[in-house]
Design an enzyme around this catalytic site. Structure first.
Site, PDB file in Angstrom:
ATOM      1  N   ARG A 185       0.797  -1.247   0.035  1.00 31.31           N
ATOM      2  CA  ARG A 185       0.034  -0.069  -0.007  1.00 31.31           C
ATOM      3  C   ARG A 185       0.743   1.193   0.042  1.00 31.31           C
ATOM      4  NH1 ARG A 185      -3.703  -1.372   3.828  1.00 31.31           N
ATOM      5  NH2 ARG A 185      -5.114  -1.546   2.637  1.00 31.31           N
ATOM      6  N   ALA A 186       1.859   1.211   0.816  1.00 32.66           N
ATOM      7  CA  ALA A 186       2.947   2.158   0.905  1.00 32.66           C
ATOM      8  C   ALA A 186       3.377   2.904  -0.617  1.00 32.66           C
ATOM      9  CB  ALA A 186       4.212   2.185   1.739  1.00 32.66           C
TER      10      ALA A 186
END
Length: 664
Positions: A276-277
């Site tokens: 997700r980062a």
């Protein structure tokens, strides 16, 4: 309070906060903003001011879900919509109160009409109101876990689902999610931190000139809100136009392979979990380029995106300070720099992608919070005659300590409790609005009356008195009050390090189980409340780390101080049950009859049925067993430091329960 919001461009400083909000206004796909900081730092002011900058929306007339007339939601509960009929209105900012119910958030189905008439009567909630606008959660760290889960699921899927007893409703729910919190009041779980796209640390400026300007503008707005807003109208219009232009440019921005390699290398270098980062950084860097008026993502965009998207994803436990090593970040970006990032300086408006919105007036001074400030700090210097504080040993995983019986406190993960969520254990008549229908019990209550009510078809004739509310059992959070012996008998460095490590381990467990914690210490001639009951376990860890030792052992004073803390806390939060954890070797010295006085103080807890555990810190080949005697007076159980890790602690809860029953 005035209905005219404080202008966004009039906010002094807080550049990172304003930039993060504006990037989400340009690209809601970034995933929202979590704003962390001390009270009084313009967190709420900036968020509320942002709504006035968002472009107006075209919405389908009479649609409670704000459908876009250009592409209405085919599954809208108010649909299908006729083409052409629309109205224009400002974007909404919807606030979610901390004490809101699930029905208030996601909406409510009229179960009685659904069962009796087969009608889907749905009353929209705050998620529907916030569609295509801003959903603002102040003190998001105090929101119940199940509400945060529903909120973030809707934010991730862009839709809200309400399902009750086989009846379901779905509607679109795409919004800019903004949460604010004061870390001193408790942390969010790491899983929830990760669901916020960006995070910003804010702190009040220490520059006198900037603080003067903050006060001057605040007073000017309070004296004449409309006039103050008019003076900033041109700046507000300029930022609003820039948001519109950046939105149009966003689809044309190129994220080259070089920038992608830098993003991936940065996330790998800082060891963030999952992917997700990387995705958030890519979207943020693209939004930064569009905000700067460019169609190419540069290294400076990747760097700024990392500073906004990664700090909260690096936390491994609540005692880790958020933040990034900027030297390491620069080294990684330099190592993986490529031709895609060697473009000339941009010519678009705003210059570099990391610049905030235009702002008039003095803005000098750096207002961004440093990772090392306000997150625990260094141990305080000890006073004269004290032994300096020692560092805690490495924390370890502990077994569950719980309060016996069934409570009704705030939702958590420690002790059994009657809750709105959990396994169904029975049914009762609803008090107020029906929220969790017990279908079998409702049918059973209505069945004997069907002939008298003239039932003629296959449907069930229901009355209000037939409805039954499901009773459920889940888990609650407790107040875990630590009473720590800091006297000379505990002062050996290796011994105190082990004691602090054990308390730190229990604090980690309290964080995971959503407890409140408090810390009472005793040494010399008195006891002190080192930390009043709070949800911030990292604050407790910081006080523990800086705890000095030395002097006599006023055990009775420590127990009486803890008794006073519990008495006050019962008035504030009567539903929250307490677990007292006394960390001591059991010695009592100082004053007349110290052992007898400590015994009488301990029996106060037993008489009131307070659950307690004594962590026995006595060491050496010869043991006096004083901690065990103290546990007996408390009506609780004693466990050694070694047993705190071991499977033998599994019998501790049963022992606490049996002792509590005997004391009652």
């Amino acid at each position: 309070m005035s209905s005219t919001p404080f202008p966004f461009t009039a906010v002094v400083g807080q550049d990172d906060l304003r930039l993060a909000l504006l990037l989400n206004a340009v690209s809601p796909a970034v995933g929202g903003v979590l704003v962390r900081g001390e009270k009084g730092t313009a967190k709420s002011t900036a968020v509320r001011a942002l709504s006035a900058l968002l472009p107006a929306l075209d919405v389908v007339c009479d649609c409670r879900f704000s459908c876009d007339p250009g592409s209405p939601d085919p599954g809208c509960p108010d649909g299908p919509h006729e083409p052409g009929a629309f109205e224009t209105r400002p974007a909404r900012m919807v606030e979610l109160p901390v004490g809101a119910s699930e029905d208030r958030l996601v909406g409510a189905l009229d179960i009685e009409r659904a069962l009796a008439e087969g009608v889907k009567a749905f009353e929209p909630g705050l998620l529907a109101d916030a569609h295509r606008g801003i959903l603002y959660v102040d003190e998001v760290n105090l929101l119940h876990d199940h509400l945060v889960d529903l909120l973030l699921d809707a934010a991730a899927m862009g839709a809200s689902y309400v399902e009750r007893e086989g009846v379901s409703v779905r509607h679109a729910a795409r919004f800019l999610l903004v949460g604010t919190m004061n870390p001193e009041e408790g942390e969010l779980r790491p899983q929830l931190l990760d669901r916020f796209g960006l995070t910003v640390e804010v702190a009040a400026s220490r520059e006198p000139d900037q603080r003067v300007e903050v006060v001057r503008r605040r007073l000017a707005h309070d004296d004449d809100p409309a006039g103050f807003a008019a003076r900033w109208a041109d700046e507000e219009a300029a930022v609003r136009a820039r948001i519109v232009a950046a939105r149009k440019l966003l689809g044309s921005v190129r994220l080259g392979d070089g920038a992608l390699r830098q993003i991936a290398a940065t996330c790998a270098a800082f060891e963030v979990d999952g992917m997700r980062a990387d995705i958030v950084m890519a979207r943020t860097a693209t939004a930064l380029a569009a905000w700067a008026g460019r169609t190419e993502v540069l290294a400076e965009d990747v760097r700024q995106a990392a500073l906004l998207a990664l700090p909260h994803r690096r936390r491994r436990n609540p005692f880790d300070a958020p933040g990034l090593d900027e030297d390491k970040l620069d080294q990684t970006l330099e190592e993986f720099s490529g031709s895609d990032d060697e473009d000339p300086e941009p010519d678009g408006p705003g210059g570099g992608g990391g610049q905030p919105a235009p702002d008039a007036g003095p803005q000098g001074g750096d207002t961004g919070a440093r990772p090392e400030e306000g997150e625990g700090g260094e141990p305080q210097a000890s006073g004269a005659g004290e032994q300096s504080a020692v560092r805690a040993a490495e924390p370890f995983r502990t077994k569950v300590l719980s309060v016996p019986g069934i409570g009704a406190g705030a939702a958590g993960r420690r002790s059994r409790a009657r809750t709105e969520h959990g396994r169904t254990t029975g049914a009762r008549r609803p008090r107020g609005t029906l929220t969790k229908l017990h279908l079998a019990a409702t049918v059973q209550a209505a069945a004997p009356h069907q002939r008298a009510r003239g039932r003629s078809g296959p449907g069930l004739v229901l009355r209000r008195d037939d409805l039954r509310q499901a009773t459920r059992e889940g888990r609650e959070g407790n107040l875990v009050l630590f009473v720590v012996d800091a006297s000379g008998s505990m002062a050996a460095r290796q011994r105190m390090s082990a004691v602090k490590g054990a308390v730190l381990s229990l604090l980690l467990d309290a964080y995971q189980r959503r407890d409140k914690v408090g810390l009472v210490t005793f040494r010399g001639t008195a006891a002190d409340v080192a930390l009043p009951p709070t949800s911030s376990v990292d604050a407790a860890a910081a006080r523990l780390e800086s705890l000095p030792t030395g002097g006599r052992t006023p055990l009775a004073a420590g127990l009486l101080k803890a008794h006073d803390v519990l008495r006050v806390e019962r008035l504030r939060d009567p539903a929250r049950r307490a677990l007292v954890v006394v960390v001591t070797d059991g010695r009592a010295t100082g004053g007349p009859e110290p052992v007898a006085l400590a015994g009488r103080a301990a029996r106060l807890f037993a008489a009131e049925g307070v659950a307690s555990v004594v962590v026995d810190c006595e060491s050496g080949p010869v043991r006096l067993g004083l901690a065990g005697q103290l546990a007996g007076d408390l009506g609780g159980a004693a466990v050694t430091l070694d047993e705190l890790r071991a499977d033998s602690i599994a019998g501790l809860v049963k022992d606490v329960h049996s002792r509590s029953r005997r004391a009652a």
